[in-house]
Scaffold this active site. Structure first.
Site, short mmCIF file in Angstrom:
data_model
loop_
_atom_site.label_atom_id
_atom_site.label_comp_id
_atom_site.label_asym_id
_atom_site.label_seq_id
_atom_site.Cartn_x
_atom_site.Cartn_y
_atom_site.Cartn_z
N TRP A 66 -59.42 -10.08 -40.40
CA TRP A 66 -57.88 -10.00 -40.37
C TRP A 66 -57.51 -10.65 -41.45
O TRP A 66 -56.50 -11.22 -41.82
CB TRP A 66 -57.28 -10.51 -39.11
CG TRP A 66 -57.71 -10.23 -37.96
CD1 TRP A 66 -58.66 -10.59 -36.86
CD2 TRP A 66 -57.01 -8.93 -37.40
NE1 TRP A 66 -58.33 -9.81 -35.86
CE2 TRP A 66 -57.70 -8.60 -36.19
CE3 TRP A 66 -56.29 -7.86 -37.94
CZ2 TRP A 66 -57.35 -7.72 -35.23
CZ3 TRP A 66 -55.84 -6.89 -36.89
CH2 TRP A 66 -56.50 -6.70 -35.82
N ILE A 67 -57.83 -9.91 -42.65
CA ILE A 67 -57.57 -10.48 -44.09
C ILE A 67 -56.53 -9.63 -44.65
O ILE A 67 -56.84 -8.35 -45.00
CB ILE A 67 -58.74 -10.38 -44.91
CG1 ILE A 67 -59.88 -11.41 -44.32
CG2 ILE A 67 -58.35 -11.33 -46.29
CD1 ILE A 67 -59.44 -12.93 -44.05
N PHE A 90 -55.52 -25.26 -45.49
CA PHE A 90 -54.60 -26.04 -44.69
C PHE A 90 -53.20 -25.90 -45.35
O PHE A 90 -52.16 -25.71 -44.84
CB PHE A 90 -54.97 -27.15 -43.91
CG PHE A 90 -56.20 -27.02 -42.85
CD1 PHE A 90 -56.40 -25.54 -42.21
CD2 PHE A 90 -56.59 -27.99 -41.88
CE1 PHE A 90 -57.56 -25.42 -41.13
CE2 PHE A 90 -57.57 -27.70 -40.94
CZ PHE A 90 -57.91 -26.45 -40.72
N ASN A 125 -49.79 -24.07 -44.34
CA ASN A 125 -48.41 -24.69 -43.96
C ASN A 125 -47.56 -23.95 -44.95
O ASN A 125 -46.39 -23.64 -44.39
CB ASN A 125 -48.67 -25.86 -44.36
CG ASN A 125 -49.32 -26.76 -43.36
OD1 ASN A 125 -49.26 -26.50 -42.04
ND2 ASN A 125 -49.94 -28.04 -43.59
N THR A 171 -52.04 -20.13 -33.69
CA THR A 171 -51.35 -19.41 -32.27
C THR A 171 -50.51 -20.43 -31.37
O THR A 171 -50.20 -21.77 -31.87
CB THR A 171 -52.45 -19.04 -31.15
OG1 THR A 171 -53.45 -20.38 -30.80
CG2 THR A 171 -53.65 -18.43 -31.77
N GLU A 199 -51.45 -17.62 -38.52
CA GLU A 199 -51.31 -19.00 -38.93
C GLU A 199 -51.33 -19.98 -37.83
O GLU A 199 -50.33 -20.90 -37.92
CB GLU A 199 -49.93 -18.92 -39.89
CG GLU A 199 -49.74 -17.70 -40.60
CD GLU A 199 -50.63 -17.45 -41.71
OE1 GLU A 199 -51.69 -18.42 -41.88
OE2 GLU A 199 -50.74 -16.76 -42.59
#
Length: 395
Positions: A174-175, A248, A252, A377, A375
């Site tokens: 899923w890139i 991470f 964000n 669930t 990003e």
């Protein structure tokens, strides 16, 4: 930020009752207007056919760069250095056309470019960022793996150091943009923890295969990536990225754009529903004169306005530098969830016609299911918020 303030007078659009425009600068409103015009002129005329054909219009990437939308929140290196709210408004307008194009801007700017800007060396920034800002080069962000996206700490992709070179082995899934990318930001386990690597996609052993079975995000590209003993020099490592806190922080950035973007999809569905009930006559009067229709529209509108106020609040916190990951989770969880609800109600209002490509509602509904998943669930964001409330980690 009244919708009417940035629209042509001929458009039949929903007017906002909350006057948020007082909080926006002329520059921020200019960014919104520029993004809306681009979406209307360059994305909307072909998006339904592109969705049906699973066609990604590669030529629009350079046009997005020319508009200044790529990495627009980054300063220097050809990037616009725009405000957090300006970026949010651009996400809003692009996703009002299609989630796939907001996703493209997010993958390029908030993930790949942000990783280089935050953690790259000066040479890496100069090599990649200007071309990416111009849309002359495309980047992707390879973190998620086939075994599961919600647990990046358990990634299996590895990088070992041998004879002065890094050897990467593993798989990612899923890139976004991987098959058209010039550079991939790949995250891998090393003896020193998780590190980030800049992998030119023409490097032997790197391959990206588009996922062809999608029923969502069909006008954009997501891929399976394979790393078969990819050999990289020392300077491929992002020197400032150590541990999972690095990817991470990029996630964000992307989640922030989603908070705004999801409301763009919601607005598109709401506008279609309002126009439909004004023009369709049932039982001798416009559908919009029925009490149940007005109740549905009122509920949709209230949630849309609340979502916009939340996005604006989060944007102000980000501009101050005080935005926390928990607050981002609140925004992403609420706004995507409510956008899906608004789209569903719009589909019901349009009845049978709502499932056709004559209207954008089903396309938005399908796309938002992807936005809900990537990003973080719903469940992951609920656990982040729950941990903040209780001080106890459930994952």
């Amino acid at each position: 930020m009244t919708i009417a303030s940035v629209r042509d007078s001929s458009d039949n659009r929903v007017s906002e009752e909350f006057d948020m425009e007082m909080y926006l600068s002329p520059e921020e409103l200019d960014w919104q207007q520029k993004a809306r015009k681009f979406a209307q002129r360059r994305i909307l005329p072909t998006i339904e056919q592109d969705f049906d054909d699973k066609y990604f219009r590669r030529e629009l990437v350079a046009e997005l760069g020319a508009q200044g939308f790529l990495g627009m929140h980054i300063s220097g290196y050809g990037c616009a250095g725009a405000s957090a709210i300006s970026y949010g408004l651009v996400c809003l307008e692009l996703e009002a056309a299609d989630s796939g194009w907001r996703t493209m801007v997010s993958v390029q700017g908030s993930l790949a470019m942000a990783a280089i800007a935050k953690f790259g060396s000066e040479d890496q920034k100069r090599r990649w960022l200007p071309g990416m800002a111009a849309g002359e080069m495309v980047g992707c962000f390879a973190l998620t793996e086939p075994s599961g996206g919600s647990d990046p700490a358990g990634m299996l992709t590895s990088a070992r150091y041998e004879k002065g070179r890094w050897i990467l082995t593993g798989a990612k899934r899923w890139i976004g943009l991987a098959s058209v990318a010039d550079v991939a930001v790949v995250w891998a386990q090393t003896d020193d923890g998780v590190r980030g690597f800049l992998v030119p996609t023409d490097t032997p052993g790197f391959s990206a295969i588009p996922i062809d079975t999608k029923l969502s995000m069909r006008a954009s590209i997501q891929c399976d990536v394979h790393l078969d003993n990819v050999s990289l020099p020392d300077d491929a490592v992002l020197p400032g990225a150590r541990g999972l806190s690095a990817p991470f922080s990029c996630l964000n950035e992307a989640r922030y754009g989603i908070i705004w973007g999801a409301m763009g999809a919601a607005r598109s569905c709401l506008e279609v529903a309002v126009e439909r009930v004004q023009t369709r006559v049932v039982f001798g009067k416009p559908l919009g004169a029925q009490q149940l229709m007005q109740a549905k529209l009122a509920d949709m509108f209230v949630e849309y306005e609340k979502g916009m106020l939340l996005a604006l609040h989060v944007g102000m916190l980000k501009a101050k530098g005080s935005l926390t990951p928990t607050q981002i989770s609140v925004g992403k969880l609420n706004n995507v969830r409510e956008a899906i609800s608004i789209a569903s109600k719009a589909r019901m209002i349009l009845a049978g016609d709502g499932i056709t490509s004559e209207f954008p509602v089903m396309r938005h509904m399908a796309n938002l299911e992807s936005v809900r998943t990537y990003e973080g669930t719903d469940e992951i964001h609920q656990l982040i918020i729950g941990r903040a409330l209780t001080g106890l980690s459930a994952f």
